[in-house]
Motif scaffolding. Structure first.
Motif, mmCIF file in Angstrom:
data_model
loop_
_atom_site.group_PDB
_atom_site.id
_atom_site.type_symbol
_atom_site.label_atom_id
_atom_site.label_comp_id
_atom_site.label_asym_id
_atom_site.label_seq_id
_atom_site.Cartn_x
_atom_site.Cartn_y
_atom_site.Cartn_z
ATOM 1 N N HIS A 14 0.792 -1.280 0.066
ATOM 2 C CA HIS A 14 0.005 0.047 -0.017
ATOM 3 C C HIS A 14 0.831 1.286 0.079
ATOM 4 O O HIS A 14 1.968 1.264 0.538
ATOM 5 C CB HIS A 14 -0.841 0.040 1.210
ATOM 6 C CG HIS A 14 -2.045 -1.149 1.329
ATOM 7 N ND1 HIS A 14 -1.630 -2.303 1.752
ATOM 8 C CD2 HIS A 14 -3.306 -0.958 0.785
ATOM 9 C CE1 HIS A 14 -2.831 -3.039 1.549
ATOM 10 N NE2 HIS A 14 -3.778 -2.205 0.748
ATOM 11 N N HIS A 15 0.274 2.420 -0.623
ATOM 12 C CA HIS A 15 1.114 3.685 -0.638
ATOM 13 C C HIS A 15 0.216 4.852 0.061
ATOM 14 O O HIS A 15 -0.993 4.897 -0.331
ATOM 15 C CB HIS A 15 1.378 3.874 -2.005
ATOM 16 C CG HIS A 15 2.370 2.741 -2.618
ATOM 17 N ND1 HIS A 15 3.696 2.809 -2.641
ATOM 18 C CD2 HIS A 15 1.942 1.688 -3.517
ATOM 19 C CE1 HIS A 15 4.010 1.675 -3.319
ATOM 20 N NE2 HIS A 15 3.175 1.172 -3.665
ATOM 21 N N ASP A 16 0.939 5.569 0.552
ATOM 22 C CA ASP A 16 0.340 7.075 1.067
ATOM 23 C C ASP A 16 -0.781 6.653 2.201
ATOM 24 O O ASP A 16 -1.855 7.155 2.049
ATOM 25 C CB ASP A 16 -0.015 7.692 -0.058
ATOM 26 C CG ASP A 16 -0.516 9.201 0.430
ATOM 27 O OD1 ASP A 16 0.254 9.651 1.274
ATOM 28 O OD2 ASP A 16 -1.318 9.773 -0.393
ATOM 29 N N MET A 17 -0.502 5.669 2.996
ATOM 30 C CA MET A 17 -1.671 5.276 4.101
ATOM 31 C C MET A 17 -1.027 5.366 5.297
ATOM 32 O O MET A 17 -0.170 4.538 5.560
ATOM 33 C CB MET A 17 -2.299 4.079 3.658
ATOM 34 C CG MET A 17 -3.036 4.071 2.255
ATOM 35 S SD MET A 17 -3.943 2.457 2.047
ATOM 36 C CE MET A 17 -4.924 2.867 0.661
ATOM 37 N N LYS A 18 -1.619 6.273 5.956
ATOM 38 C CA LYS A 18 -0.680 6.518 7.401
ATOM 39 C C LYS A 18 -1.249 5.295 8.340
ATOM 40 O O LYS A 18 -0.254 5.242 9.343
ATOM 41 C CB LYS A 18 -1.007 7.896 7.976
ATOM 42 C CG LYS A 18 -2.622 8.056 8.351
ATOM 43 C CD LYS A 18 -2.763 9.067 9.102
ATOM 44 C CE LYS A 18 -4.410 9.230 9.632
ATOM 45 N NZ LYS A 18 -4.697 10.567 10.182
ATOM 46 N N ASN A 19 -2.192 4.519 8.217
ATOM 47 C CA ASN A 19 -2.316 3.447 9.230
ATOM 48 C C ASN A 19 -1.917 2.070 8.536
ATOM 49 O O ASN A 19 -2.027 1.279 9.320
ATOM 50 C CB ASN A 19 -3.963 3.416 9.326
ATOM 51 C CG ASN A 19 -4.443 4.721 10.120
ATOM 52 O OD1 ASN A 19 -3.624 5.255 11.120
ATOM 53 N ND2 ASN A 19 -5.425 5.084 9.791
ATOM 54 N N ILE A 20 -1.130 2.159 7.317
ATOM 55 C CA ILE A 20 -0.566 0.829 6.886
ATOM 56 C C ILE A 20 0.874 1.154 6.534
ATOM 57 O O ILE A 20 1.308 2.134 5.969
ATOM 58 C CB ILE A 20 -1.359 0.370 5.561
ATOM 59 C CG1 ILE A 20 -2.723 -0.072 5.911
ATOM 60 C CG2 ILE A 20 -0.571 -0.670 5.039
ATOM 61 C CD1 ILE A 20 -3.450 -0.221 4.630
ATOM 62 N N ALA A 21 1.717 0.242 7.107
ATOM 63 C CA ALA A 21 3.308 0.473 7.291
ATOM 64 C C ALA A 21 4.031 -0.067 6.016
ATOM 65 O O ALA A 21 5.071 0.245 5.739
ATOM 66 C CB ALA A 21 3.823 -0.095 8.511
#
Length: 326
Positions: free
Chosen positions: A44-51
């Motif tokens: 995933h990209h650009d998702m603050k809740n996924i690392a």
């Protein structure tokens, strides 16, 4: 029943990306001991809740802390990348961890429009090239370009003794046909789709042509499942996760937003897609899914409120399925 894990590397409230990735390592070590077949990381990209934005990097860590379990990506979002570089990345991993590396191939953007542009420019144009990109990637992985091909003398080094095993991931008939025609394994993402997954798997089985890795078709279905000691606790966790997700989405637009009647209806609809319950109930449901899809394996993604709940759910699956079935 064969079980595997899909980890989206969630960053739970009050935690950091480092803690999310370390939790993946701890869960992978336990999954290795418990007899899960494979441990895949999502991209995933650009998702603050996924690392995890780079599974190929994370797999080096997971492979190093485990011994037997297969590690892989679910999936490499191929429209963003050149096939040659992808093949190099996964050939290197397969050289480090012989016979243990999977490469799942997908075509989703995996993030915001801005992130997609930053990664690869015109994403939709790249999606149109997906069939050709898949063929090129497979040739690099299989080291079998025709003699007169432009890349016939080009190797995706290091060339491992046991190449990565390719899988097509999808939620449509089109992805199923691509998997079948190219002789790869197929993974249907039931947890993220309202499409007819059984029809997609049938399409894969009907179109399958043997390839170097698979003499026979092999289908995995990925489901959202959560185990707890009681039905009430499992449903409570599942509801809480969905509630927090809906509130977070609304508050991106309005920080003071609260749940409304239509939001509750949406949550109830989403709850129906989750297999949440006691180990016995979840086991029965997974067997139903496996039978109805004609699946060879079930991959489980678990949404929980914290890392301990997630770990406990996978432990209960181990104790009530893998440990018993041997």
């Amino acid at each position: 029943m064969k079980l595997s894990i899909l980890d989206q590397a969630p960053v739970f409230p009050g935690h950091t990306a480092n803690e999310a990735l370390q939790a993946a390592g701890e869960l992978a070590k336990l999954a290795d001991q418990w007899g899960y077949s494979r441990y895949w990381m999502a991209e995933h990209h650009d998702m603050k809740n996924i690392a995890c934005s780079a599974p190929e990097s994370m797999l080096g860590f997971l492979g190093a802390v485990t011994n037997k379990i297969r590690v892989g990506c679910g999936a490499v979002l191929l429209p963003h990348y050149q096939p040659y570089k992808v093949a190099e990345n996964y050939n290197l991993l397969a050289s480090l961890f012989p016979g243990r590396v999977d490469i799942g191939i997908g075509r989703a953007p995996g993030g915001s429009t801005e992130a997609s542009i930053a990664l690869s420019g015109n994403f939709l144009e790249n999606v149109k090239k997906m069939p050709e990109k898949i063929v090129e990637l497979l040739h690099f992985l299989r080291d079998d370009f025709p003699e007169n091909a432009f890349y016939a003398g080009t190797k995706a080094t290091p060339v491992p003794e046991k190449p990565p095993v390719p899988w097509m991931l999808g939620t449509s008939i089109k992805s199923a046909e691509l998997a079948g025609r190219n002789g790869t394994g197929y993974v249907f993402g039931q947890f993220m789709s309202d499409n007819d997954g059984q029809a997609a798997v049938r399409q894969y089985l009907n179109h399958f042509e043997p390839g170097p890795e698979f003499s026979y078709p092999y289908a995995i279905v990925t489901v959202n499942a959560l185990c707890a000691k009681t039905q009430e606790k499992a449903e409570e966790i599942a509801y809480s996760v969905l509630q927090n997700k809906v509130i977070a989405e609304k508050q991106l637009v309005n920080k003071k937003a609260a749940l409304e009647i239509e939001d509750e209806q949406r949550i109830k609809k989403e709850l129906k897609k989750i297999i949440a319950g006691t180990p016995e109930m979840v086991k029965d449901k997974l067997k139903e899914v496996q039978s109805s899809f004609q699946a060879d394996e079930i991959m489980v993604v678990t949404y929980a409120s914290n890392y301990q709940q997630r770990l406990d759910s996978y432990r209960l699956l181990y104790e009530n399925i893998l440990k018993i079935d041997g």
